[in-house]
Design a protein around this motif. Sequence first.
Motif, PDB file in Angstrom:
ATOM      1  N   SER A 161      -4.257 -26.885 -18.183  1.00  0.00           N
ATOM      2  CA  SER A 161      -5.487 -26.788 -17.386  1.00  0.00           C
ATOM      3  C   SER A 161      -5.454 -27.748 -16.201  1.00  0.00           C
ATOM      4  N   ALA A 162      -4.868 -28.934 -16.402  1.00  0.00           N
ATOM      5  CA  ALA A 162      -4.717 -29.882 -15.294  1.00  0.00           C
ATOM      6  C   ALA A 162      -3.809 -29.290 -14.214  1.00  0.00           C
ATOM      7  N   VAL A 201      -6.504 -17.500 -11.555  1.00  0.00           N
ATOM      8  CA  VAL A 201      -6.453 -18.971 -11.627  1.00  0.00           C
ATOM      9  C   VAL A 201      -7.815 -19.565 -11.280  1.00  0.00           C
ATOM     10  N   ASP A 202      -8.420 -19.080 -10.205  1.00  0.00           N
ATOM     11  CA  ASP A 202      -9.718 -19.612  -9.765  1.00  0.00           C
ATOM     12  C   ASP A 202     -10.801 -19.360 -10.810  1.00  0.00           C
ATOM     13  N   ASN A 203     -10.787 -18.173 -11.406  1.00  0.00           N
ATOM     14  CA  ASN A 203     -11.796 -17.863 -12.428  1.00  0.00           C
ATOM     15  C   ASN A 203     -11.603 -18.710 -13.680  1.00  0.00           C
ATOM     16  N   MET A 204     -10.360 -18.945 -14.077  1.00  0.00           N
ATOM     17  CA  MET A 204     -10.109 -19.790 -15.252  1.00  0.00           C
ATOM     18  C   MET A 204     -10.498 -21.233 -14.972  1.00  0.00           C
ATOM     19  N   ASN A 205     -10.306 -21.700 -13.734  1.00  0.00           N
ATOM     20  CA  ASN A 205     -10.724 -23.060 -13.373  1.00  0.00           C
ATOM     21  C   ASN A 205     -12.243 -23.214 -13.408  1.00  0.00           C
ATOM     22  N   ASN A 206     -12.957 -22.107 -13.256  1.00  0.00           N
ATOM     23  CA  ASN A 206     -14.415 -22.143 -13.291  1.00  0.00           C
ATOM     24  C   ASN A 206     -14.974 -22.021 -14.703  1.00  0.00           C
ATOM     25  N   MET A 207     -14.099 -21.960 -15.693  1.00  0.00           N
ATOM     26  CA  MET A 207     -14.533 -21.886 -17.094  1.00  0.00           C
ATOM     27  C   MET A 207     -14.398 -23.280 -17.696  1.00  0.00           C
ATOM     28  N   PRO A 208     -15.513 -23.993 -17.877  1.00  0.00           N
ATOM     29  CA  PRO A 208     -15.435 -25.421 -18.245  1.00  0.00           C
ATOM     30  C   PRO A 208     -15.390 -25.689 -19.742  1.00  0.00           C
ATOM     31  N   GLU A 209     -15.083 -24.697 -20.578  1.00  0.00           N
ATOM     32  CA  GLU A 209     -15.147 -24.922 -22.018  1.00  0.00           C
ATOM     33  C   GLU A 209     -14.154 -25.984 -22.475  1.00  0.00           C
ATOM     34  N   GLN A 210     -14.575 -26.798 -23.423  1.00  0.00           N
ATOM     35  CA  GLN A 210     -13.768 -27.918 -23.892  1.00  0.00           C
ATOM     36  C   GLN A 210     -12.649 -27.472 -24.832  1.00  0.00           C
ATOM     37  N   SER A 211     -12.990 -26.648 -25.822  1.00  0.00           N
ATOM     38  CA  SER A 211     -11.988 -26.181 -26.796  1.00  0.00           C
ATOM     39  C   SER A 211     -11.266 -24.974 -26.201  1.00  0.00           C
ATOM     40  N   ARG A 212     -10.227 -25.258 -25.428  1.00  0.00           N
ATOM     41  CA  ARG A 212      -9.614 -24.222 -24.604  1.00  0.00           C
ATOM     42  C   ARG A 212      -8.523 -23.465 -25.363  1.00  0.00           C
ATOM     43  N   ASN A 235     -13.695 -19.158 -30.603  1.00  0.00           N
ATOM     44  CA  ASN A 235     -14.107 -19.028 -29.211  1.00  0.00           C
ATOM     45  C   ASN A 235     -14.252 -17.572 -28.777  1.00  0.00           C
ATOM     46  N   PHE A 236     -13.553 -16.668 -29.456  1.00  0.00           N
ATOM     47  CA  PHE A 236     -13.515 -15.299 -28.965  1.00  0.00           C
ATOM     48  C   PHE A 236     -13.827 -14.261 -30.045  1.00  0.00           C
ATOM     49  N   SER A 237     -14.559 -14.668 -31.070  1.00  0.00           N
ATOM     50  CA  SER A 237     -14.934 -13.733 -32.118  1.00  0.00           C
ATOM     51  C   SER A 237     -16.220 -14.185 -32.793  1.00  0.00           C
ATOM     52  N   ASP A 238     -17.077 -13.224 -33.108  1.00  0.00           N
ATOM     53  CA  ASP A 238     -18.280 -13.522 -33.887  1.00  0.00           C
ATOM     54  C   ASP A 238     -18.076 -13.147 -35.348  1.00  0.00           C
ATOM     55  N   ASN A 275     -19.307 -30.698 -28.560  1.00  0.00           N
ATOM     56  CA  ASN A 275     -18.297 -31.121 -27.587  1.00  0.00           C
ATOM     57  C   ASN A 275     -18.628 -30.638 -26.186  1.00  0.00           C
ATOM     58  N   GLN A 276     -19.216 -29.446 -26.095  1.00  0.00           N
ATOM     59  CA  GLN A 276     -19.513 -28.882 -24.780  1.00  0.00           C
ATOM     60  C   GLN A 276     -20.668 -29.600 -24.094  1.00  0.00           C
ATOM     61  N   VAL A 277     -21.736 -29.893 -24.853  1.00  0.00           N
ATOM     62  CA  VAL A 277     -22.930 -30.477 -24.236  1.00  0.00           C
ATOM     63  C   VAL A 277     -22.712 -31.926 -23.828  1.00  0.00           C
ATOM     64  N   ARG A 278     -21.688 -32.592 -24.381  1.00  0.00           N
ATOM     65  CA  ARG A 278     -21.384 -33.953 -23.921  1.00  0.00           C
ATOM     66  C   ARG A 278     -20.894 -33.950 -22.486  1.00  0.00           C
ATOM     67  N   ASN A 279     -20.323 -32.809 -22.076  1.00  0.00           N
ATOM     68  CA  ASN A 279     -19.918 -32.613 -20.677  1.00  0.00           C
ATOM     69  C   ASN A 279     -18.930 -33.670 -20.190  1.00  0.00           C
ATOM     70  N   ARG A 280     -18.015 -34.070 -21.050  1.00  0.00           N
ATOM     71  CA  ARG A 280     -16.976 -35.006 -20.624  1.00  0.00           C
ATOM     72  C   ARG A 280     -15.943 -34.284 -19.764  1.00  0.00           C
ATOM     73  N   PRO A 281     -15.194 -35.022 -18.948  1.00  0.00           N
ATOM     74  CA  PRO A 281     -14.110 -34.380 -18.186  1.00  0.00           C
ATOM     75  C   PRO A 281     -13.100 -33.745 -19.138  1.00  0.00           C
ATOM     76  N   LEU A 282     -12.522 -32.621 -18.714  1.00  0.00           N
ATOM     77  CA  LEU A 282     -11.516 -31.963 -19.543  1.00  0.00           C
ATOM     78  C   LEU A 282     -10.289 -32.847 -19.709  1.00  0.00           C
ATOM     79  N   PHE A 283      -9.961 -33.587 -18.670  1.00  0.00           N
ATOM     80  CA  PHE A 283      -8.788 -34.453 -18.690  1.00  0.00           C
ATOM     81  C   PHE A 283      -8.970 -35.547 -17.652  1.00  0.00           C
TER      82      PHE A 283
END
Length: 317
Positions: free
Chosen positions: A79-80, A166-177, A222-225, A293-301
Amino acid sequence: MTLDISIIVPLYNEQAVFDNLIERLVKVIDTTLFSCEVILIDDGSTDKTSQLVEEICKKDSRFTGILLSRNHGHQLAVSAGLANVRGLKGAMIIDGDLQDPPELVNEFYELLVNGYDVIYAIRKNRKESFLKKVAYLTYYRLQKKISSFNIPIDSGDFSMLSRRVVDNMNNMPEQSRYLRGMRAWVGFKQIGYEYDRDERQAGETKYSWKKLFELAFNGIFNFSDFPVKFITRTGFITVVFSLVYFGYNIYRKLIYDDVPQGFTATILAIILFSGVQLISLGLIGEYVLRIYNQVRNRPLFIIEKIIQEGKEKTENK
């Protein structure tokens, strides 16, 4: 100079394979008909990998080095790299152990210019232990069955992505990637490319069973209910089973004037239902943990430094 493609290479303690990696990458970018840069991401290595990255980046301007502040894990290291792509047409992701042959960049690029936004590699053969082969085979098919959309079977992170992906994936801020899931979720025109995966060229794998399970859980939760629906279905089955057993007891009482005596059966039932409850709480907890983890909004890296065209700069993300 205008850059067409950025080749992203995450590294963690790859000192043993580094020289071979650079040699093959140089041959690739020397022979392509399009312009390339190579982004080497050192994911907090404890050997001389970071030093080697700095040396090649200061010597060859076609290499960019990103040194993370600590070990963030493979998915965040990639992601970096994605966040620092300069290629105008897209990016290619390969592993630093040379199991993903960088020479395929030409074939992938040809598909890219022919209109595909995602070219993902499909592993025909794996040179790994029997147990791992079975685990991968089972997991990918389970994931496909329970996922809310199509995630290609037997495809890893080895891929080429168009710039808009690439741009769309960079706009996805989820922590558990889970990048291969995010890549599939973005959509656009995608195609698989089959290849034989090579053995690791040197060193040892950095993906332990624990890390593999963490990655697998990210892919599922992340991708299944399905896990939440599984709890509901299990609860329904448990209620039905309890009502049937209750009805059986009433029947025995009315017809035979006795009630089955079964201490062992009672204990087993209590243990079974307690286990179901604990599993249900654990599944819910996986979702709660991801929300937390998401609501803490820490930097991904956190990036310690970037070496680009021989110059250093510091940047956080």
